[in-house]
Design an enzyme around this catalytic site. Structure first.
Site, PDB file in Angstrom:
ATOM      1  N   ASP A 241     -18.014 -44.805 -16.952  1.00  0.00           N
ATOM      2  CA  ASP A 241     -18.509 -45.610 -17.788  1.00  0.00           C
ATOM      3  C   ASP A 241     -19.620 -46.085 -17.330  1.00  0.00           C
ATOM      4  O   ASP A 241     -19.737 -47.269 -15.989  1.00  0.00           O
ATOM      5  CB  ASP A 241     -17.670 -46.522 -18.639  1.00  0.00           C
ATOM      6  CG  ASP A 241     -18.668 -47.431 -20.269  1.00  0.00           C
ATOM      7  OD1 ASP A 241     -19.072 -46.225 -21.261  1.00  0.00           O
ATOM      8  OD2 ASP A 241     -18.909 -48.169 -20.327  1.00  0.00           O
ATOM      9  N   ILE A 242     -21.120 -46.442 -17.560  1.00  0.00           N
ATOM     10  CA  ILE A 242     -22.522 -47.325 -16.839  1.00  0.00           C
ATOM     11  C   ILE A 242     -22.273 -48.512 -17.684  1.00  0.00           C
ATOM     12  O   ILE A 242     -22.871 -48.163 -18.634  1.00  0.00           O
ATOM     13  CB  ILE A 242     -23.382 -45.457 -17.125  1.00  0.00           C
ATOM     14  CG1 ILE A 242     -23.863 -45.057 -17.215  1.00  0.00           C
ATOM     15  CG2 ILE A 242     -24.786 -46.827 -17.075  1.00  0.00           C
ATOM     16  CD1 ILE A 242     -24.202 -43.869 -17.702  1.00  0.00           C
TER      17      ILE A 242
ATOM     18  N   GLU B 146     -22.185 -42.296 -22.717  1.00  0.00           N
ATOM     19  CA  GLU B 146     -22.318 -42.280 -21.210  1.00  0.00           C
ATOM     20  C   GLU B 146     -21.086 -42.758 -20.327  1.00  0.00           C
ATOM     21  O   GLU B 146     -21.171 -43.265 -19.775  1.00  0.00           O
ATOM     22  CB  GLU B 146     -23.102 -43.925 -21.057  1.00  0.00           C
ATOM     23  CG  GLU B 146     -21.979 -45.254 -21.032  1.00  0.00           C
ATOM     24  CD  GLU B 146     -22.604 -45.436 -22.694  1.00  0.00           C
ATOM     25  OE1 GLU B 146     -22.645 -46.593 -23.205  1.00  0.00           O
ATOM     26  OE2 GLU B 146     -23.558 -45.103 -23.691  1.00  0.00           O
TER      27      GLU B 146
END
Length: 571
Positions: free
Chosen positions: A438-439, A481
Site C-alpha cells: 500500500d502506498i 493504491e
C-alpha cells in the site's frame, strides 16, 4: 529412401556390363520378327509408350499396366523387340513420374536392369519349354498355356526384383505384402488376358486391333485418373473444412498458429513453414518452423515485392515453384539452401492481405496446382480464426486486467488464489506466499499533483514491481493504491526479501511525472508499507491468507511508522 553413393556407382557399372551385352546376345539368339512391318512395329511402340505414361491410380497406388502390351509384343515380334520396348517404357515411366532429378539418376539404370532381367528370363524359359513367337504362332492349347506361363513368370520375377531392390538397395523395413501388392496383383491378373486378345485380334484386323484394344484401355485409364483426382480434391476439401472447424474452436492466437502448422504438415510434404503478418508497411515473421522445430523469428522484416512473400503480398496472388531454379533469383535468403519446391499463399481478410504463408519442401515438384486452391481456402479459415482469437484475447485481457496499470485485476487474482490453494491440497504446491503493498499517504499525492499525476505514479509503480517479480509470481492491482503479489512455492523468508527489495526500489528512486502539464518532469518521492504472509504456516484457506497479509500490512508496517515490510505473526 536414401541410397549410399557407393551403391549408386555399383548400379551404373552393373547396367553398363549387363544390359548392352545382354541385348546383343538376345538379338543373336532370338532374332526379331520385324520384316515388312515397320509401320505396325512403330504402332506397337506408340501404344507401349502411351500406356506407360498413363498409369491407373487406385487408392494413391500408381499401377503401370504395360505387361499386356509387352505380352502381345513378345508373341508377335519376339523377345528382342519386347526387351527394347520395355527399356523405352522404363524411360517414359520415369519421365512421367519426374523422378530423374539430381541424386536420383541411379533409378534409371536400376529399373532398366530390372526390366531387362524380367524380360530376358521370362522369354528364355518360354523358349526353353518349346514356345514360339512370330505372326504365325499356332493357336493350339499348348501355345496358349506357354503364353500364360510367360505372363506369370514375367509378373513373379518383377515382384522378386522389386522386393530385392526395396530390402537390399533402398534398405526399406516396411512389409512388402501390403495393399500395394494386392492391388497390383489383381489389376495385373485382370489385364494380362488383354495381351492375348490383342495378339489374336491383330492377326484378323491388323492395325485396327490396336485401336479396338488400346483406345478403350487408355480411355479407362483417363477416367480412373479423373475420378481419382476428383476424389482426392474432395478429400482435401473435407480435411480443410475439418481443420477450419478445429481452428475456430481455438481461443488463443498461438494455439491457432500451432494447429495450422501441424495440420499443414499432415496434409502436405512440409520441411519448412513460415507465417508472416502485415504490420503497417512491413511483413513480419511471426512463426518459423524448420525440420519440425519452432525456431526464433529473428529475420528482418520484408517490404512489398521483396522476396517471394513480399511479391505475394504486393500482387495478392499465390505462387507455386517446383524447383529451386525457378525461384532462387527472387528470394531474400531466409529460405534454407536445400529447399526445392515452394508454395506461397497470401492470407486475406475482407479482400485485404493480413499475412503470407510460405511452405517449402526439399523435394522437387512436391506440390500440385490443386493444392494451391486447398491452401488458399485454409488460409481464409486461418484468417477468421486468428481474428476471433485476437478478439477473445483482447476481451479476456480487458476483463482480467486493470486498464490503467495493465496488471491483473482483483477478480483474476481471486480466481488464481483459489486455484493455487487447490494445488496445495493436491500437494502440487509446497507453500504459497502473498505480499500486499500500500502506498503511504497517496491521498496527499493526488491532492498535490492531481489524479493524472497519481495515475502516472501507479503505472510506474506497477512496472517496477513487475520487473522485480518477473516469472516468480503474479502481480495484481488490489484496488486504489494497493497491490498484491502471489508467489507459488516461495517461502516466507524469500517473500520477505523480495518485499524488502520492492520497498527499497520505491523509496530510493524518485518517480518522474512526464505527462502532467503543470508538473512536467517533476520528481516525486514516495514510500510504501508492505505485509507478508505464507500458507500453510500462516493460513489454511485463501481468505485467511489475505486477511493475515493485510493485518501484517496495517499492524506491522503502517502502525509501526510506514515505509517498512512486516510479516504476519500470530503472537
Amino acid at each position: 529412401m536414401q541410397v549410399n553413393p557407393q551403391m549408386k556407382r555399383v548400379i551404373f557399372i552393373v547396367w553398363l556390363l549387363l544390359v548392352p551385352a545382354g541385348m546383343v546376345y538376345t538379338y543373336q539368339s532370338y532374332p526379331p520378327h520385324t520384316s515388312g512391318s515397320w509401320v505396325d512395329l512403330l504402332a506397337f511402340l506408340l501404344l507401349t509408350c502411351v500406356v506407360a505414361c498413363m498409369p491407373i491410380v487406385i487408392n494413391e497406388i500408381f499401377i503401370f499396366l504395360i505387361q499386356w502390351v509387352a505380352l502381345a509384343t513378345f508373341l508377335k515380334y519376339g523377345l528382342f523387340v519386347e526387351m527394347v520396348f520395355a527399356q523405352i517404357a522404363v524411360i517414359v515411366l520415369l519421365l512421367k513420374l519426374k523422378v530423374l532429378q539430381k541424386g536420383q539418376l541411379f533409378r534409371l539404370p536400376l529399373n532398366l536392369i530390372m526390366f531387362f532381367l524380367v524380360s530376358f528370363y521370362s522369354g528364355f524359359i518360354y523358349h526353353l519349354l518349346g514356345g514360339e513367337t512370330g505372326p504365325n504362332l499356332s493357336e493350339d492349347p499348348r501355345s496358349i498355356w506357354l503364353g500364360v506361363l510367360y505372363a506369370i513368370l514375367n509378373y513373379l520375377l518383377n515382384q522378386v526384383l522389386i522386393s530385392f531392390n526395396l530390402y537390399f538397395i533402398y534398405k526399406s523395413r516396411e512389409p512388402y505384402f501390403g495393399k500395394d501388392f494386392i492391388v497390383e496383383t489383381l489389376t495385373t491378373l485382370i489385364t494380362f488376358p488383354i495381351g492375348f486378345v490383342l495378339y489374336i485380334l491383330y492377326k484378323q484386323v491388323e492395325l485396327l486391333a490396336l485401336l479396338f484394344i488400346g483406345v478403350p484401355f487408355v480411355s479407362i485409364s483417363i477416367i480412373f485418373n479423373l475420378y481419382y483426382s476428383s476424389e482426392k480434391i474432395n478429400e482435401y476439401l473435407q480435411k480443410a473444412a475439418e481443420i477450419g472447424h478445429q481452428m475456430a474452436e481455438r481461443l488463443q492466437v498461438n494455439d491457432v498458429i500451432d494447429l495450422f502448422i501441424q495440420k499443414l504438415g499432415e496434409m502436405l510434404p512440409v520441411d519448412y513453414a513460415y507465417i508472416l503478418e502485415v504490420k503497417e508497411d512491413e511483413l513480419l515473421l511471426i512463426r518459423r518452423m524448420e525440420a519440425g522445430k519452432v525456431l526464433s523469428n529473428d529475420f528482418p522484416a520484408l517490404k512489398k515485392n521483396e522476396g517471394i512473400s513480399g511479391r505475394s503480398w504486393a500482387n495478392q496472388k499465390p505462387y507455386l515453384y517446383s524447383a529451386r531454379l525457378e525461384w532462387r533469383g527472387i528470394t531474400t535468403g531466409y529460405i534454407p539452401g536445400d529447399a526445392e519446391s515452394i508454395l506461397c499463399v497470401p492470407i486475406l481478410r475482407n479482400r485485404k492481405v493480413i499475412g503470407v504463408l510460405l511452405l517449402a519442401s526439399k523435394r522437387r515438384r512436391a506440390y500440385e496446382k490443386f493444392q494451391l486452391m486447398i491452401i488458399d481456402i485454409l488460409c481464409s479459415y486461418f484468417a477468421v480464426a486468428m481474428e476471433n482469437a485476437k478478439h477473445y484475447e483482447l476481451t479476456k485481457m480487458q476483463s482480467e486486467r486493470c486498464s490503467l496499470t495493465k496488471l491483473y485485476n482483483y477478480r483474476y487474482f481471486e480466481n488464481l488464489l483459489n486455484e493455487e490453494f487447490e494445488k496445495m491440497t493436491r500437494f502440487v504446491r509446497k507453500n504459497l506466499s502473498l505480499i500486499i503493498l500500500d502506498i503511504d499517504h497517496f491521498k496527499q499525492i493526488n491532492d498535490t499533483y492531481g489524479h493524472q499525476g497519481g495515475n502516472e505514479i501507479l503505472r510506474e509503480l506497477a512496472s517496477r514491481i513487475s520487473e522485480i517479480v518477473g516469472v516468480s509470481g503474479t502481480v495484481a492491482r488490489y484496488g486504489g493504491e494497493e497491490f498484491v503479489i502471489l508467489l507459488p512455492n516461495i517461502t516466507k523468508g524469500e517473500a520477505y526479501q523480495m518485499a524488502e527489495h520492492i520497498r527499497q526500489s520505491i523509496a530510493n528512486r524518485p518517480f518522474i511525472l512526464r505527462q502532467s502539464l503543470d508538473y512536467n518532469h517533476q520528481q516525486v518521492m514516495i514510500t510504501a508499507s508492505i505485509g507478508v504472509a505464507t500458507a500453510p504456516e500462516d493460513a489454511e484457506d485463501p481468505l485467511a491468507l489475505i486477511r493475515h497479509s493485510d493485518r501484517a500490512l496495517y499492524v506491522g508496517a503502517k502502525r509501526a511508522g510506514r515505509n517498512r515490510v512486516a510479516e504476519y505473526s500470530s503472537c
